[in-house]
Design a protein around this motif. Structure first.
Motif, PDB file in Angstrom:
ATOM      1  N   ASN A  66     -20.787  11.154  10.017  1.00  0.00           N
ATOM      2  CA  ASN A  66     -19.466  10.742   9.809  1.00  0.00           C
ATOM      3  C   ASN A  66     -18.652  12.237   9.499  1.00  0.00           C
ATOM      4  N   LEU A  67     -19.261  13.420   9.419  1.00  0.00           N
ATOM      5  CA  LEU A  67     -18.523  14.651   9.363  1.00  0.00           C
ATOM      6  C   LEU A  67     -18.777  15.279  10.475  1.00  0.00           C
ATOM      7  N   LEU A  68     -19.805  15.779  11.024  1.00  0.00           N
ATOM      8  CA  LEU A  68     -19.773  16.416  12.050  1.00  0.00           C
ATOM      9  C   LEU A  68     -19.526  16.251  13.476  1.00  0.00           C
ATOM     10  N   THR A  69     -20.042  14.860  13.735  1.00  0.00           N
ATOM     11  CA  THR A  69     -19.729  14.348  14.953  1.00  0.00           C
ATOM     12  C   THR A  69     -18.383  14.100  15.150  1.00  0.00           C
ATOM     13  N   SER A  93     -16.072   7.061   2.846  1.00  0.00           N
ATOM     14  CA  SER A  93     -15.025   6.340   2.003  1.00  0.00           C
ATOM     15  C   SER A  93     -14.817   7.100   0.640  1.00  0.00           C
ATOM     16  N   ASN A  94     -15.495   8.109   0.202  1.00  0.00           N
ATOM     17  CA  ASN A  94     -15.509   8.715  -1.052  1.00  0.00           C
ATOM     18  C   ASN A  94     -15.085  10.187  -0.400  1.00  0.00           C
ATOM     19  N   ILE A  95     -14.005  10.712  -0.586  1.00  0.00           N
ATOM     20  CA  ILE A  95     -13.381  11.786  -0.056  1.00  0.00           C
ATOM     21  C   ILE A  95     -12.387  12.120  -0.933  1.00  0.00           C
ATOM     22  N   LYS A  96     -12.284  13.779  -0.969  1.00  0.00           N
ATOM     23  CA  LYS A  96     -11.255  14.176  -1.728  1.00  0.00           C
ATOM     24  C   LYS A  96     -10.719  15.586  -1.178  1.00  0.00           C
ATOM     25  N   GLU A  97      -9.637  16.200  -1.637  1.00  0.00           N
ATOM     26  CA  GLU A  97      -9.037  17.427  -1.453  1.00  0.00           C
ATOM     27  C   GLU A  97      -9.534  18.485  -2.548  1.00  0.00           C
ATOM     28  N   ILE A  98      -9.888  19.515  -2.342  1.00  0.00           N
ATOM     29  CA  ILE A  98     -10.260  20.502  -3.233  1.00  0.00           C
ATOM     30  C   ILE A  98      -9.450  21.850  -3.082  1.00  0.00           C
ATOM     31  N   GLN A  99      -8.990  22.510  -4.087  1.00  0.00           N
ATOM     32  CA  GLN A  99      -7.970  23.500  -3.847  1.00  0.00           C
ATOM     33  C   GLN A  99      -8.623  24.732  -4.548  1.00  0.00           C
ATOM     34  N   TYR A 101     -11.874  27.574  -5.917  1.00  0.00           N
ATOM     35  CA  TYR A 101     -13.317  27.860  -5.822  1.00  0.00           C
ATOM     36  C   TYR A 101     -14.320  26.969  -7.095  1.00  0.00           C
ATOM     37  N   ASP A 102     -13.614  27.055  -7.972  1.00  0.00           N
ATOM     38  CA  ASP A 102     -14.216  26.128  -9.325  1.00  0.00           C
ATOM     39  C   ASP A 102     -14.601  24.948  -8.717  1.00  0.00           C
ATOM     40  N   ASP A 103     -13.668  24.192  -7.875  1.00  0.00           N
ATOM     41  CA  ASP A 103     -13.942  22.823  -7.283  1.00  0.00           C
ATOM     42  C   ASP A 103     -15.028  22.759  -6.410  1.00  0.00           C
ATOM     43  N   VAL A 104     -15.137  23.932  -5.555  1.00  0.00           N
ATOM     44  CA  VAL A 104     -15.789  23.891  -4.528  1.00  0.00           C
ATOM     45  C   VAL A 104     -17.394  23.977  -5.128  1.00  0.00           C
ATOM     46  N   VAL A 105     -17.350  24.797  -6.150  1.00  0.00           N
ATOM     47  CA  VAL A 105     -18.724  25.113  -6.871  1.00  0.00           C
ATOM     48  C   VAL A 105     -19.338  23.671  -7.448  1.00  0.00           C
ATOM     49  N   SER A 106     -18.297  23.122  -8.109  1.00  0.00           N
ATOM     50  CA  SER A 106     -18.928  21.912  -8.840  1.00  0.00           C
ATOM     51  C   SER A 106     -19.211  20.875  -7.966  1.00  0.00           C
ATOM     52  N   ILE A 115     -16.198  20.909   3.209  1.00  0.00           N
ATOM     53  CA  ILE A 115     -15.442  21.497   4.590  1.00  0.00           C
ATOM     54  C   ILE A 115     -14.489  22.256   4.190  1.00  0.00           C
ATOM     55  N   LEU A 116     -14.550  23.407   4.636  1.00  0.00           N
ATOM     56  CA  LEU A 116     -13.401  24.591   4.554  1.00  0.00           C
ATOM     57  C   LEU A 116     -13.020  24.802   6.061  1.00  0.00           C
ATOM     58  N   ILE A 117     -11.744  24.849   6.394  1.00  0.00           N
ATOM     59  CA  ILE A 117     -11.193  24.946   7.729  1.00  0.00           C
ATOM     60  C   ILE A 117     -10.163  26.417   7.543  1.00  0.00           C
ATOM     61  N   ASP A 118     -10.408  26.987   8.580  1.00  0.00           N
ATOM     62  CA  ASP A 118      -9.508  28.159   8.828  1.00  0.00           C
ATOM     63  C   ASP A 118      -8.137  27.770   8.944  1.00  0.00           C
ATOM     64  N   HIS A 119      -7.184  28.728   8.132  1.00  0.00           N
ATOM     65  CA  HIS A 119      -5.717  28.363   8.114  1.00  0.00           C
ATOM     66  C   HIS A 119      -5.307  27.347   7.103  1.00  0.00           C
ATOM     67  N   GLN A 120      -6.461  26.861   6.390  1.00  0.00           N
ATOM     68  CA  GLN A 120      -5.965  25.690   5.451  1.00  0.00           C
ATOM     69  C   GLN A 120      -6.342  26.190   3.986  1.00  0.00           C
ATOM     70  N   SER A 121      -5.424  25.925   3.071  1.00  0.00           N
ATOM     71  CA  SER A 121      -5.571  26.569   1.649  1.00  0.00           C
ATOM     72  C   SER A 121      -6.554  25.352   1.080  1.00  0.00           C
ATOM     73  N   LYS A 122      -6.674  24.270   1.546  1.00  0.00           N
ATOM     74  CA  LYS A 122      -7.509  23.300   0.953  1.00  0.00           C
ATOM     75  C   LYS A 122      -8.819  22.805   1.551  1.00  0.00           C
ATOM     76  N   GLY A 123      -9.742  22.406   0.854  1.00  0.00           N
ATOM     77  CA  GLY A 123     -11.060  21.913   1.715  1.00  0.00           C
ATOM     78  C   GLY A 123     -11.138  20.590   1.198  1.00  0.00           C
ATOM     79  N   ILE A 124     -12.095  20.084   1.999  1.00  0.00           N
ATOM     80  CA  ILE A 124     -12.527  18.600   1.782  1.00  0.00           C
ATOM     81  C   ILE A 124     -13.936  18.471   1.263  1.00  0.00           C
ATOM     82  N   SER A 125     -14.019  17.714   0.432  1.00  0.00           N
ATOM     83  CA  SER A 125     -15.185  17.239  -0.274  1.00  0.00           C
ATOM     84  C   SER A 125     -15.692  15.826   0.165  1.00  0.00           C
ATOM     85  N   ALA A 126     -16.624  15.686   0.615  1.00  0.00           N
ATOM     86  CA  ALA A 126     -17.248  14.099   0.839  1.00  0.00           C
ATOM     87  C   ALA A 126     -18.154  13.647  -0.275  1.00  0.00           C
ATOM     88  N   GLY A 127     -18.027  12.613  -0.509  1.00  0.00           N
ATOM     89  CA  GLY A 127     -18.863  12.079  -1.507  1.00  0.00           C
ATOM     90  C   GLY A 127     -20.220  11.173  -1.133  1.00  0.00           C
TER      91      GLY A 127
END
Lengths: 506, 388, 375
Positions: A66-69, A93-99, A101-106, A115-127
């Motif tokens: 569901n993520l890589l493919t 289904s359970n997905i959210k944006e993170i902004q 480093y704190d969020d990333v770690v937790s 998932i962090l993408i180049d040229h994007q200041s936000k990341g995606i967290s998949a639950g």
């Protein structure tokens, strides 16, 4: 201390727009963490991206499917946009944006891949966390004959589900917070809106927020931090492994504190009487429930006082027992070299040791220890003339009595208090026992659990609640909820639900 | 803040302090192993000045659970010990007795007190004072007067019971004779007349002549006291009459001989209540004994058909006569010969006629022998047993 | 206010009942029997008037000076110097009374069970336990009384139920053999006990509902009356003439119980009842003493002086009397007048002065028609 501050400043930083910077920073945070995986890939052959997850905490199958493919097969027309990706591409289904480093770690440490993408200041967290967990089992410390068999486990989300399945109303509220600088343990406060008092919830939250500790490994840590009277031996919060107890407490307006990593939930406020109640009191008929409760109250006193009363009578008040009984006791005590107090102490201490040994040993050996201890040593001690037979009996009855108390935390208190009372009984006889009892009563009267007097509803007397403490009244007669604070939602159920043959004819 | 912690540490500190106390010593501690359990005590007159105190001490031999079964098989032959000492008063003798006993004398389980005849004749009030005053002595302890020396009685080894105190306690609970506790005795002594009565015991001749000590003492009558001095004895059948007058009758078999037939009919008294009703009429002091009793027929050796209600009815007055006969006998001996008011006539008059009583109470000794006794006896035969 | 806690009217009643009867239950039969003989059970009934009067007095005073105790308002009623003096008298009296009470406890325990234990240890341990309750404050005391008092009263009544088979009703007669005088004479000492209900005036300011507090105060008097009469009747029916010659008739009565040869020697129940009841009693007096002293000295908290006062009480207990005879002689003779004059006459004078002052204050035409306190 300085180090800690730096770390917090760093992690509060927002994610950089360059993937390179982000990866560098995260790699330094996760230096020497072999279980953190960085998977670099390209979205639609163009945008650089990285997937970060903890090995063994995330569902790898779902990551693959569901993520890589979808991301790697994406045909890109322009720079990938986080929103668009979430909306169109990622089938989680359970997905959210993170902004930050704190969020990333937790997120990573709770098992959610990032998932962090180049040229994007936000990341995606998949639950999609997934780890090995214990299956639901019957709680071993609180067994019942009749009643649900499921128990809490070490995983918080499962525990919340267990409660949510019992109380489905949206009024069941769950507030989450993290405690522990290193453990970052998730702790959850649950209550039912409209039943639980608002000030109580705030008080619980405030007390939890005040905790500053390295790590929380068990709810016992929390209990000691938020107890009203830190020096009291009495448990001022109920701990339970059983979801049905937690649910029942929620319905009575209590707050349940669930801690990740332990099957023991904390319930606040609690009173002394709720420590003496078993869930089964409510599942079996009310008559037997009442009788069993009374049996428990009587044996509570036995567990606390029997060895001391034995010592007091044998050393101070020999005239109290019938002549024939005294004569048989005197016969069996004739060859004992110790004074009654010492004899009682030896037996009590060795009994406690046996009990502790039985708990620590593996289960199949544990039972052997208790058989050896109780039968062989006891019998040998009596025939060797070290202890008298009546003393062995008194100790055995005390032991059984303390097992009658359904809460382990409450029976520990009795075990502690038994010893000072024995000393007093050995110095002042029954007067000493009375003084000790009075001290304990006064102490219990000073106790409060989150503002609720510990001995409520007997002191202060609350008439409507007496029917759930002195007796166990039938369910249809519990018309009011227990009254913790001034402001409360009074009516539990309407009048006139007592079953009767007349009702069918209407 | 500091005070808060005082309160919260209260429990801890309290126990600390208490353990300090316990380390410094236990003033009143007495292990059971260090006590001489006294189950009975006897008071004997030695000379005009001296009395002898004898105590029955229980020997806690045995122990271990397996030995105990054997022990009880022995019939407790050697489980007791009698020690005695002389002194001016009981307390004095007790102090001397302690010198002879390695263990501390413990009075808390003394249920039986035996006074010998000589001592009883000399006056018992002083000894009762000791029993009532002593903080551990029981108010329910029973008091007996013995024809032999109390020491000799205590030395008996009863074959059936644990020791003599158990024997006497059980015997007096049958209530065939008087059952007088220390409290009752003290009450009688300070009562309006001050006269009292105590059960009289004698040693039962042993069955086995070779073991002269294997026997018991039993209640054979009543010792009658004028004030606190013994003046005479009545036998056990007369004692029954006394029991009727004192409303203490519990059970008893009465045998009557119906007229015009051979043989006897025995009835068992199951319930009996009696009440003294005083009356002063024309300066004459009269007591009416109102009694109601219910009984069963236990044996019938006559040819009468007791299943016939008419016959039963005709038996009832006979029964009443028989009871009255017993009571009259008791009254004759006690009231007319000994002039001791052990029936509570004085209290009865005091309660009914307080004014007259207060005027005349100094002359009670003259009035008492002339108090007339009337009867109002109701007997009811309820059942005739299982055969008819 | 020095005391932040509030107690319910029922808690107040439960504190007051043992505060009166705890020490009394053991002594009342023999002390009343000395004068009243057969009519000893009538004496508490004659005496209870004092109890009702005193509760009424405290209620009236409380209405005049709400939220204030007798120590505080004596200054307002009598003026500064005189008021301080009266307050001082009260405090000294309670100090003395607490010492006597503690000593009575010590005498009983050492006379009935612990013969060789030093008096200081017996008294000291009790005062220590009481001081914990006093440090806990009024709320803690109220709650403790709710646990202890019902149990104590139930056990006490159970004792009498077990004795029923040994009672002889005929001992009750003749009633009033020598007229009403002996029983009236016998009622003087119980009156001094009833007068201890003036303690209500210390508790009323902290009761949630004063009007109900008054009602429950009266109920407490009734319960005390009931228990005293019950005790006396039982002692009379059991012992008859012997009652007056026994030191602790109730104790002996408990020892006399014998049911089925097993339920024997229940004097330990009496001891438990006595210790628990006396605990509440001493705690109430101790608390009043500590609170009163703090108010008298205008301290901001009474807790710092609790332990020092406890030590003084211990000493007072040791020095109160040489022996039991002296103690009970004092209680049965001059003590009664002493107790009555301080607990009944003094508050009555206070009430008179306060109402006169209030009348005068109103006549002066002040717009505030409140009590003189607020001027």
């Amino acid at each position: 201390m300085v180090l800690v501050e730096q770390q917090t400043i760093l992690s509060k930083d927002r994610l950089s727009i360059h993937l390179h910077d982000n990866v560098k920073k995260l790699e330094s945070i996760y230096a020497d963490c072999a279980d953190i995986k960085f998977r670099y890939f390209l979205i639609g052959n163009e945008s650089k991206a990285v997937l970060i997850y903890v090995d063994g905490m995330s569902n790898v199958e779902e990551i693959d499917n569901n993520l890589l493919t979808p991301l790697m097969r994406l045909e890109l027309e322009k720079e990938p946009d986080i929103h668009a990706l979430i909306e169109n591409t990622l089938t989680v289904s359970n997905i959210k944006e993170i902004q930050t480093y704190d969020d990333v770690v937790s997120e990573v440490s709770s098992g959610n891949p990032i998932i962090l993408i180049d040229h994007q200041s936000k990341g995606i967290s998949a639950g999609i966390p997934k780890w090995e967990k214990r299956s639901l089992q019957e709680p071993t410390t609180e067994t019942v004959v009749r009643g649900p068999r499921d128990g809490f486990i070490e995983t918080l989300s499962t525990n919340i589900v267990l409660l949510r399945r019992k109380i489905r109303s949206p009024k069941l509220k769950i507030k989450s917070l993290q405690i522990g600088r290193y453990s970052q343990t998730q702790v959850v406060i649950m209550y039912i809106e409209g039943i639980a008092d608002q000030t109580l919830i705030e008080e619980v939250q405030n007390r939890l927020n005040r905790i500053d500790i390295d790590g929380i490994l068990e709810s016992g840590y929390i209990e000691e931090f938020i107890k009203d009277h830190p020096y009291s031996p009495f448990p001022l919060m109920l701990d339970t492994e059983r979801p049905d107890i937690a649910a029942a407490s929620l319905l009575e307006g209590n707050v349940v504190i669930l801690t990740d990593g332990t099957p023991f939930a904390l319930i606040a406020p609690t009173t002394f009487y709720s420590l003496l109640q078993s869930p089964e009191d409510y599942y079996e008929g009310f008559i037997i429930g009442t009788l069993i409760r009374w049996l428990r109250y009587v044996f509570l006193l036995v567990a606390l006082l029997l060895p001391s009363v034995y010592v007091a009578i044998l050393t101070y008040h020999q005239e109290m027992i019938p002549t024939t009984l005294l004569i048989s006791v005197a016969k069996s005590r004739e060859q004992i070299p110790f004074p009654a107090l010492v004899e009682a102490l030896i037996m009590e201490v060795s009994f406690e040791a046996l009990r502790e040994a039985g708990i620590r040993l593996p289960k199949n050996i544990g039972s052997a220890v208790s058989i050896v201890g109780a039968l062989v040593i006891g019998q040998a001690a009596v025939s060797a003339g070290l202890v008298s037979a009546p003393m062995v009996m008194a100790v055995a009855i005390t032991g059984i009595a303390s097992f009658l108390i359904p809460r382990y935390s409450a029976s520990i208190v009795l075990r502690i208090l038994r010893f000072p009372i024995m000393f007093l009984a050995g110095t002042l006889g029954l007067v000493g026992i009375m003084l000790a009892l009075l001290t304990i009563i006064v102490h219990m009267c000073t106790l409060r659990s989150f503002g609720v007097p510990y001995l409520q509803p007997l002191a202060p007397i609350r008439n409507s609640e007496l029917k759930d403490s002195i007796i166990r009244a039938p369910w249809w007669s519990f018309k009011k909820r227990p009254h913790w604070t001034d402001d409360y939602n009074k009516v539990r159920q309407p009048n006139g639900q007592q079953p009767s043959p007349l009702k069918g004819k209407e | 803040m500091k005070l808060r912690s005082i309160i919260e540490n209260g429990l801890l500190r309290f126990f600390l302090i208490c353990s300090v106390i316990s380390l410094s010593g236990c003033w009143d501690r007495n292990e059971v192993n260090d006590l001489a359990l006294i189950t009975a005590a006897g008071f004997d007159m030695v000379s005009d000045e001296k009395i002898e105190l004898s105590v029955l001490v229980f020997i806690p031999k045995g122990g271990g659970s397996s030995d105990q079964a054997m022990e009880s098989g022995n019939g407790g032959a050697s489980q007791t010990l009698v020690r005695s000492a002389e002194g001016k008063t009981v307390a004095d003798a007790m102090a001397k007795l302690q010198e002879k006993l390695p263990r501390k004398i413990f009075w808390g389980h003394t249920d039986v007190f035996i006074l010998d005849e000589e001592l009883a004749k000399k006056g018992i009030a002083g000894h009762v004072d000791f029993i009532m005053r002593h903080p551990t002595l029981r108010e329910r302890g029973q008091i007996f007067v013995s024809s032999q020396k109390a020491k000799k009685v205590l030395k008996l080894m009863p074959p059936l019971e644990r020791d003599l105190s158990e024997v006497l306690k059980e015997l007096s609970q049958h209530k065939l004779g008087l059952n007088i506790t220390t409290k009752k005795l003290a009450q009688m002594l300070i009562g309006d007349s001050g006269d009292c009565a105590l059960p009289w015991i004698t040693i039962l001749p042993p069955e086995n002549k070779e073991k002269p000590k294997q026997t018991i003492a039993y209640i054979t009558g009543t010792a009658i006291f004028k004030k606190d001095k013994m003046i005479g004895i009545i036998d056990d059948s007369v004692t029954r009459g006394v029991l009727w007058l004192r409303n203490e009758i519990l059970l008893g078999v009465i045998t009557i001989k119906p007229p015009k037939t051979d043989g006897y009919i025995s009835v068992n008294v199951l319930q009996a209540q009696s009440k003294l009703v005083p009356k002063i009429q024309n300066g004459k002091w009269i007591i009416t004994l109102k009694s109601v009793s219910a009984s069963d027929i236990v044996q019938n050796t006559t040819k009468l058909d007791v299943s016939n209600p008419v016959v039963l009815k005709s038996l009832e007055p006979l029964l009443a006569k028989e009871i009255e006969k017993r009571i009259k006998k008791a009254r004759n001996q006690v009231q007319e010969e000994m002039k001791a008011d052990i029936f509570g006539f004085a209290e009865a008059f005091h309660r009914k006629y307080p004014d007259v009583w207060n005027k005349k109470k100094n002359r009670w000794n003259e009035i008492y022998p002339n108090v007339e006794l009337k009867f109002d006896t109701k007997c009811h035969i309820r059942r005739q047993g299982l055969t008819s | 206010m020095l005391e932040q806690g509030k107690i319910s009217p029922v808690q107040m009643a439960l504190l007051m009942i043992p505060a009166i009867i705890a020490t009394v239950l053991l002594l009342v039969p023999s002390i009343t029997a000395k004068h009243a003989h057969h009519d000893l059970w009538l004496s508490p009934i004659w005496a209870c008037g004092t109890g009702f009067f005193v509760v009424f007095l405290s209620y009236k005073l409380n209405k005049l000076f709400p939220e204030k105790t007798i120590i505080e308002y004596s200054e307002h009623a009598l003026g500064k110097i005189l008021g301080k003096l009266v307050g001082g008298i009260f405090l000294f009296f309670y100090f003395h009374a607490t010492g006597i009470m503690v000593r009575e406890y010590g005498e009983f325990v050492s006379g009935a069970a612990l013969f060789h234990t030093p008096m200081a240890v017996i008294i000291g341990t009790m005062v220590l336990v009481c001081s914990f309750a006093v440090l806990g404050g009024l709320e803690v005391m109220g709650r403790a009384s709710e646990i202890i008092v019902p149990v104590v009263i139930l056990l006490y009544i159970l004792l009498f139920i077990l004795l029923i088979k040994d009672l002889e009703v005929k001992n009750l007669f003749p009633i009033m053999e020598k007229g009403i005088r002996p029983s009236l004479m016998g009622s003087i000492v119980p009156q001094s006990w009833y007068s201890e209900f003036i303690l209500v005036s210390f508790l009323l300011p902290y009761v949630t509902n004063q009007k109900k507090g008054f009602k429950w105060g009266l109920i407490a008097v009734f319960i005390v009356l009931f228990l005293m009469v019950l005790t006396n009747i039982m002692a009379l029916l059991l012992f008859g003439n012997l009652t007056s010659s026994l030191t602790y008739p109730v104790m002996v009565a408990a020892r006399y119980i014998s049911i089925a040869d097993f339920l024997e020697h229940l004097e330990s129940i009496v001891m438990a009842i006595w210790i628990a009841g006396t605990f509440i009693k001493i705690t109430v007096f101790y608390y009043v003493l500590a609170l009163g002293t703090a108010q008298w000295l205008k301290l901001s908290d009474y807790r710092p002086i609790v332990l020092p006062i406890g030590f003084l009480i211990l000493l007072q207990g040791l020095w109160a009397a040489r022996d039991l005879q002296e103690l009970s002689h004092f209680l049965a003779t001059s003590g009664a007048i002493y107790i009555l004059s301080i607990q009944v006459v003094l508050p009555f004078i206070l009430l008179l002065c306060a109402s006169i002052r209030k009348k005068l204050g109103q006549r002066k035409g002040n717009k505030q028609n409140e009590t003189p306190v607020n001027h």
